[in-house]
Motif scaffolding. Structure first.
Motif, PDB file in Angstrom:
ATOM      1  N   THR A 150       0.835  -1.206   0.000  1.00  0.00           N
ATOM      2  CA  THR A 150       0.000   0.000   0.000  1.00  0.00           C
ATOM      3  C   THR A 150       0.871   1.259   0.000  1.00  0.00           C
ATOM      4  O   THR A 150       0.656   2.192  -0.770  1.00  0.00           O
ATOM      5  N   THR A 250      -4.483  -9.760  -6.648  1.00  0.00           N
ATOM      6  CA  THR A 250      -4.647 -10.352  -5.317  1.00  0.00           C
ATOM      7  C   THR A 250      -5.357 -11.710  -5.352  1.00  0.00           C
ATOM      8  O   THR A 250      -4.967 -12.624  -4.629  1.00  0.00           O
ATOM      9  N   ASP A 275       2.491  -2.576  -9.813  1.00  0.00           N
ATOM     10  CA  ASP A 275       2.270  -3.152  -8.492  1.00  0.00           C
ATOM     11  C   ASP A 275       2.640  -4.640  -8.585  1.00  0.00           C
ATOM     12  O   ASP A 275       1.831  -5.471  -8.993  1.00  0.00           O
ATOM     13  N   ASP A 304       6.901  -6.581  -2.476  1.00  0.00           N
ATOM     14  CA  ASP A 304       6.430  -6.854  -1.123  1.00  0.00           C
ATOM     15  C   ASP A 304       7.063  -8.169  -0.662  1.00  0.00           C
ATOM     16  O   ASP A 304       6.825  -9.210  -1.275  1.00  0.00           O
ATOM     17  N   HIS A 306       6.711  -9.481   2.411  1.00  0.00           N
ATOM     18  CA  HIS A 306       5.911 -10.257   3.366  1.00  0.00           C
ATOM     19  C   HIS A 306       4.791 -11.027   2.662  1.00  0.00           C
ATOM     20  O   HIS A 306       3.786 -11.364   3.268  1.00  0.00           O
TER      21      HIS A 306
END
Ligand code: PLP
Length: 487
Positions: A150, A250, A275, A304, A306
């Motif tokens: 984000t 996602t 992204d 990202d 994580h």
């Protein structure tokens, strides 16, 4: 009770207290790891009732505070490493990431200035240089670790916005937003992460500034619709400040056609942000790295760690292709990144981040790369993608299950299909299956939507999960559905 000095320091008494507290916590974690249940199945109401802060005048002391955390937090936590815990892009973590956390936490370095994190600053810079190389960017160190996708997406959108206005001779940084922003647009696909909308709202442009481009049957941005919508925007006098492509949506794990989008963005002089919060893991893949071809063309990238890099929360990065754009968020605070420091070449990473005080999360990735090496990292990433393909094949053989879409990364979208064409009924049944499984503590399956109809999702990041585990889970889905249908 707690009349002893509570601060971590080099005194013998503090070191002993530290060792006791860590030992007690580690022991509790070891017991928790062995818990067979994925979740002990408490409801919202039960947990609200059970969990209460006990802030007494004398303090409970470390030992009792840890005991209470074990009782009220640890025991009722979700076992993210459990084979049946496959709902979200929420990974089990590497052992080495846990060790890194011990070092990060004990040293409590802050990444805003060199004098608060000397060796950590150099490690983060070197890791950013390395990540840029993996993406295919020119050598450099433009980029920073973030709290996750984000925030990285926010940085990409903010710099895109400010670069857009700078080209028109307006400095958002100095003068703020102009009065009429209704014609400013951001394009992303219908399957892009909602942080695009949230970030645009945060930046003062509102949800309405987001134009959603249609997706194809695999949830990828539809190029023909992108072209049409760009032409339409021009005809309407709208100005597109950025196109956000997604590498790993996602739910479906879809990767937009990056190179084609980059070509269109270049033609229209539009900032392209990718992204790659999820799909960025394929940078380390042996089998699927080419899925990311075109990533190097983006003006900025979200990564990202994580998610499918298996680092503990939080750990993300933002990469900026052209370091000159960092000028758009330049701010000099005398106490952190003074002129004097800048002239002397002292690296104060506050200049590259939206945050001031910031954790040294880069150490986790650094130690992960060193501990696992290329081969093992590739294996644990590729495992999920290959497993999703195998699970999809299995789902196709099950008459009561419907595969919603062929998998692209490590997720499988499917539905339990009763003998009914009433899609509202099918949707409700699948929602209830997910809810009942979680409430029973046996499994956490994702519940989402595809084409507006509720479906189930397995996010198969965990490299210790195999097809047999997933078959067990699918059998529970079936048994739960049958129970619900009987009731
Ligand atoms: C594609 C994508 N982008 C961004 C995000 C947001 O990332 P974070 O939760 O790290 O802020 C997510 C979260 O799942 C995501 O799936």
């Amino acid at each position: 009770m707690s009349d002893v000095n509570p601060i971590l320091s080099g005194s013998a008494q503090s070191i002993a207290a530290y060792q006791d507290a860590i030992e007690q916590s580690t022991q509790a974690v070891v017991e928790w790891l062995k818990q067979p249940e994925m979740y002990q199945g408490k409801t919202v109401e039960q947990l609200r009732e059970r969990i209460n802060l006990n802030f007494t005048s004398q303090g409970l002391g470390n030992q009792a505070a840890i005991e209470r955390a074990v009782e009220y937090f640890l025991k009722d936590s979700l076992l993210v490493h459990h084979a049946q815990c496959v709902a979200h892009l929420h990974c089990p973590s590497l052992v080495i990431s846990q060790a890194a956390e011990v070092l990060i936490n004990a040293t409590n370095q802050s990444m805003d200035s060199w004098d608060q994190s000397p060796s950590a600053t150099i490690i983060e810079i070197k890791l950013i240089e390395w990540l840029r190389e993996q993406v295919g960017y020119a050598a450099g160190d433009a980029g920073v670790f973030t709290s996750g996708g984000t925030q990285s997406n926010l940085m990409g959108l903010m710099l895109a916005r400010d670069a857009f206005f700078a080209r028109q001779g307006h400095s958002i940084q100095q003068d703020g937003l102009t009065s009429d922003l209704s014609k400013i647009k951001v394009f992303c696909s219908e399957s892009a992460h909602f942080s695009v909308q949230k970030n645009m709202a945060l930046m003062g442009l509102g949800y309405r500034s987001v134009t959603q481009v249609k997706t194809d049957a695999f949830s990828r941005m539809d190029l023909a619709d992108l072209k049409d919508k760009l032409a339409q925007a021009k005809a309407n006098g709208e100005q597109v400040m950025a196109i956000v492509a997604t590498a790993g949506t996602t739910d479906a794990g879809a990767i937009d056609p990056l190179a084609d989008i980059a070509a269109l963005a270049a033609e229209h002089q539009i900032w392209m942000h990718v992204d790659a919060a999820w799909g960025g893991a394929l940078l380390l893949s042996e089998k699927y790295r080419d899925f990311l071809n075109g990533l190097e063309l983006a003006d900025s990238v979200t990564l990202d760690f994580h998610k499918q890099f298996f680092q503990t929360i939080s750990c993300g990065a933002f990469l900026l292709k052209d370091a000159r754009h960092y000028e758009l968020m330049r701010y000099q605070a005398a106490y952190l990144n003074s002129d004097f420091d800048e002239e002397a070449g002292v690296p104060n990473l506050v200049s590259k981040s939206l945050q001031t005080t910031r954790r040294f999360d880069a150490l986790k990735l650094w130690m992960g790369l060193e501990a696992l090496g290329k081969k093992q990292y590739a294996v644990i990433i590729d495992n999920g993608v290959t497993l999703a393909q195998d699970v999809a094949e299995f789902v196709k053989t099950q008459p009561h299950l419907e595969l919603v879409m062929e998998p692209q990364l490590a997720s499988v979208l499917f539905r339990f299909r009763p003998q009914s064409d009433d899609m509202a009924f099918v949707a409700l049944l699948n929602q209830r299956i997910g809810d009942v499984l979680l409430a029973s503590g046996s499994a956490n399956v994702g519940v989402t939507e595809a084409d507006g109809v509720t479906c189930l999702k397995l996010t198969l990041l965990n490299p210790t999960v195999c097809l047999e585990d997933v078959k067990v889970l699918l059998a529970s889905v079936k048994a739960t559905a049958e129970q619900l249908l009987k009731a």
